[in-house]
Each structure stands twice: as C-alpha cells, then as structure tokens.
Motif scaffolding. Structure first.
Motif, mmCIF file in Angstrom:
data_model
loop_
_atom_site.group_PDB
_atom_site.id
_atom_site.type_symbol
_atom_site.label_atom_id
_atom_site.label_comp_id
_atom_site.label_asym_id
_atom_site.label_seq_id
_atom_site.Cartn_x
_atom_site.Cartn_y
_atom_site.Cartn_z
ATOM 1 N N ASP A 18 29.565 38.166 40.114
ATOM 2 C CA ASP A 18 30.143 38.152 41.461
ATOM 3 C C ASP A 18 31.543 38.723 41.501
ATOM 4 O O ASP A 18 32.210 38.699 42.541
ATOM 5 N N GLY A 19 32.024 39.231 40.352
ATOM 6 C CA GLY A 19 33.351 39.825 40.298
ATOM 7 C C GLY A 19 34.443 38.855 39.909
ATOM 8 O O GLY A 19 35.604 39.252 39.778
ATOM 9 N N VAL A 20 34.105 37.599 39.710
ATOM 10 C CA VAL A 20 35.079 36.590 39.273
ATOM 11 C C VAL A 20 34.680 36.154 37.864
ATOM 12 O O VAL A 20 33.559 35.677 37.655
ATOM 13 N N VAL A 21 35.584 36.322 36.905
ATOM 14 C CA VAL A 21 35.251 36.005 35.518
ATOM 15 C C VAL A 21 34.963 34.519 35.382
ATOM 16 O O VAL A 21 35.472 33.683 36.141
ATOM 17 N N ASP A 22 34.138 34.203 34.387
ATOM 18 C CA ASP A 22 33.677 32.829 34.212
ATOM 19 C C ASP A 22 34.818 31.830 34.082
ATOM 20 O O ASP A 22 34.726 30.686 34.552
ATOM 21 N N SER A 23 35.919 32.249 33.452
ATOM 22 C CA SER A 23 37.024 31.316 33.240
ATOM 23 C C SER A 23 37.688 30.895 34.545
ATOM 24 O O SER A 23 38.364 29.863 34.603
ATOM 25 N N LYS A 24 37.493 31.656 35.617
ATOM 26 C CA LYS A 24 38.097 31.335 36.914
ATOM 27 C C LYS A 24 37.052 31.013 37.979
ATOM 28 O O LYS A 24 37.414 30.719 39.121
ATOM 29 N N ASP A 25 35.764 31.092 37.610
ATOM 30 C CA ASP A 25 34.696 30.944 38.600
ATOM 31 C C ASP A 25 34.362 29.459 38.801
ATOM 32 O O ASP A 25 33.852 28.779 37.905
ATOM 33 N N MET A 26 34.661 28.932 40.014
ATOM 34 C CA MET A 26 34.368 27.534 40.349
ATOM 35 C C MET A 26 32.917 27.357 40.798
ATOM 36 O O MET A 26 32.429 26.240 40.925
ATOM 37 N N LYS A 49 37.821 32.081 44.116
ATOM 38 C CA LYS A 49 37.319 31.094 43.156
ATOM 39 C C LYS A 49 35.863 31.353 42.774
ATOM 40 O O LYS A 49 35.263 30.590 42.023
ATOM 41 N N GLY A 50 35.266 32.409 43.319
ATOM 42 C CA GLY A 50 33.892 32.743 42.986
ATOM 43 C C GLY A 50 32.858 31.991 43.793
ATOM 44 O O GLY A 50 31.669 32.009 43.463
#
Length: 401
Positions: free
Chosen positions: A251-259, A272-273
């Motif tokens: 979705d364009g949001v890396v896993d470390s920042k994806d809520m 936040k994804g």
C-alpha cells in the motif's frame, strides 16, 4: 631481372597491407577521383614482338590516366588508359613498340581505406593486340586533403596465349565530390554513439556511463557502486542501499510504519497505512409482479431477485419494508389480504432461499390504494399486481487509488 621485379612487387604488397593497420579510422570523404601515374611494366619472357618478327619483349614503361567512382564505402570502379612502351629483350631499339592499354577494374576498399584490391579486364595493343585479365593490390596514401599518392602492383594474364605480365604503378590522384559527413549513430538512444557503446541494446530510460552501459542495472535509482541488492525486481521500493523495503500489503507504507498491515489492494490509505473511507449512499429497488388473484412468487431465482438478495448481504446493516399491492378489481378487504400475503410470501423467499435475516425485513399490504396505473384494462391490472421494496443506506466505502 624478372626475379628482382617479383621481389619488388611482393614488397609493395606487404608494405601496403601492414601500413593499413597504422591508419586512423575515417569515413571516405570523396566519391570520384582522377589519377595520373607512371608505370613500370614487365612482360612475359616468352611474349613475341609480333606475329612476323622473332624475339620477345622484356620490360617497359607507361603513362596512365584513370577515372574512378565509388558506389559505396567499400565498392568502386575505374576506367584506365595507359600509353605503354615495351622494350625489345635483345636490346635492339628497333624492336621496341609503342601502344596503349585500355581497361576497367572493379575495386574493393578495405575498412578506413587501409588498402584496396582490384580486378578487371585490359585490352593491350602493343605489337600484338591481346586481351588480359588482371588482379592487384594498391593504396591511396593521404598527402594532402585534396591529393593522394597512388601505389599499386598488378599481375596480368593472357588466357589465349598464357602470358603472364606484371606492373608497378606510382602516381597522384585528385579526389572530388565530397560526401556529406554522417551524424554519429546512437541506435539505442542512450546518449553514447555506437562506435563507443559497449552495451548497444540498453533499454530506453536506463541511465548509462561513458561506455553506454547501465549505471543502475536494476533501475531502482541506486547506483551500481553502492547497490547491495543489484537485482531488485522492477517497481520495488528500496532503501539507500538498493535493498527492498518490506511492504506486505503493497500500500506504499512500509511495514515498520503500517498500522493496518492487511489493507485491501487498490484502496487509498493514509500515512499510517489504513484505509481512507468515503460516505456513499447505496440504494436498490425491486418490483415483482404476480398472477391474477395469486400470492405465489413465480420465479424466486429470477436474476433481479438474486441481485437484490446479494445487495442485502453486501450491506448487512440495511433493513427493508416489502410492500404488497393489488389491482382494482375485487373488494377492498380481499385486496388488502391478498397484498399482505404477497409481501409475506416474498419475505419467506428472501429468508428461506437466500438466507436473509428475517429481522431485517418488514411487510405491509396496501391493497388497491396505491395503483400504478388507474386505467381499467388488462395491462393496468397486470402492473398493479406487485410487491415493491427499496433498500437505501449511507455507508462507508474505501476510496480507490
């Protein structure tokens, strides 16, 4: 004498071929030339002075004029006329003969005009007229932009009498008809001309170095010199070292920042994804007709009924009121009862056949009080015998990218 001539011819041929590799590459800059040369000619020792005289020719000299034309970079042709004098082998000047030699040659120039080969036919009229085939090697040496030095060695063979002659030629050629210089070619359009391009089939848009080779083989925006993951698949988001940044739901949001790590594909997300929703009104209306004085749903699997049931399942928070109606003929009480039974029967189809929760469906009968067509004919009665139901709701729907 003949031995010395053969050594001289061989030396000239070797000199022409070895010096070819010392020449700098250059495109041919002329299409025509006119040449004037002196010729040393050595005749076959068995060649007679004439049909009536005894003796043979030895050697001679001539003055040659030629015109040449280049068809392509490699191929050319020329016409040559030589004023030729041959000496009597016995040393008797009375046996010397003057005449001319006329012929044409096909010429093949090696790359960068390093040297050329030629072959052709000559008609010689000195003493005895003869037709000869000839082959040779030569070179046009650059003296000046508009002057070239001609050097050639040639061999001649008279197929009729089996004579073999040789010649050396030294002269001056004046080229003219300059060709228009061609712009350097860059076949893959990467900014490096083909002559310097060591990677001539580079795909469009790829950055290249001075040799025409990619500086970013996987085209991820990270130079090869620092790319620790040089074979990243196309379209992958990478970090400063050229390695993939993990984004499980893409979705364009890396896993470390994806809520919201399991976002549905193709929907818009926030920083936040998580899915961005929009308010949308959804609505569906269904009308089902009945036979005269009947409350039976004739085609419960009709596509429109199936579509209505799917809509109810897609939006489980919605509820609906099923309205039953009749035509005008008959008493009011009979029609009211019939309309209620029609609504109830349709609800039963929704619950039993399609699995819709009964608590989401209410029924009401209107009898003949809400006619669609007030005319008193068969068509009016047909359209009035019906149930109708409308479902409408405002729901949150994901915004598409």
């Amino acid at each position: 004498m003949k031995h010395n001539l053969k050594l001289a011819a061989l030396s000239l041929a070797v000199m022409a071929s070895t010096n070819a590799f010392a020449q700098e590459s250059s495109e041919p800059d002329y299409k025509h030339w006119i040449g004037l040369s002196g010729m040393y000619y050595n005749a076959d020792e068995s060649r007679p002075l004439s049909l009536t005289e005894n003796g043979a020719y030895d050697e001679g000299q001539g003055l040659s004029v030629e015109y040449g034309f280049r068809f392509t970079q490699s191929w050319a042709a020329r016409i040559e006329i030589t004023d030729l004098e041959l000496d009597n082998a016995a040393g008797n000047t009375a046996g010397d003969a003057d005449g001319e030699m006329v012929g044409v040659d096909a010429m093949y120039f090696m790359p960068d005009d390093a040297w050329f080969l030629f072959a052709g036919v000559k008609r010689q009229s000195v003493g005895v007229s003869t037709t000869q085939g000839n082959i040779g090697i030569g070179k046009h040496w650059d003296i000046h932009e508009s002057v070239k030095l001609i050097t050639e060695v040639a061999a001649y063979h008279d197929f009729g009498e089996d004579y073999n002659d040789y010649s050396l030629k030294l002269g001056i050629a004046v080229p003219f008809g300059k060709s228009t210089p061609k712009a350097p070619v860059d076949s893959d359009n990467d900014g490096v001309v083909d002559g310097k391009d060591q990677c001539p089939m580079t795909p469009a848009g790829v950055r290249v170095d001075a040799t025409g080779c990619s500086v970013d083989n996987d085209n991820d925006g990270v130079m090869n010199s620092v790319d620790q993951c040089p074979n990243t698949p196309a379209g992958t988001q990478v970090d400063a070292m050229g390695c993939a940044i993990k984004d499980a739901d893409n979705d364009g949001v890396v896993d470390s920042k994806d809520m919201c790590p399991d976002t549905e594909a193709g929907v818009k997300v926030d920083a936040k994804g998580c899915t961005v929703f929009d308010q949308e009104t959804v609505e569906i209306t269904l009308r089902v007709l009945f036979d005269n004085e009947s409350a039976v749903v004739k085609m419960p699997k009709d596509p429109e009924i199936s579509e209505f049931a799917e809509f109810m399942k897609q939006y489980p928070s919605t509820t609906a009121v099923i309205e039953g109606h009749t035509s005008a003929p008959g008493t009011e009480s009979y029609n009211m009862d019939l309309s209620e039974r029609r609504a109830a029967n349709f609800k039963e189809v929704m619950v039993d056949m399609y699995g819709i929760d009964a608590t989401r469906l209410d029924t009401v009968g209107y009898g003949e009080t809400q006619l669609l067509d007030t005319a008193s004919n068969a068509e009016a009665h047909r359209v009035n015998r019906r149930i109708s139901v409308t479902v409408k709701d405002t729901v949150k729907v994901p915004e598409e990218k």
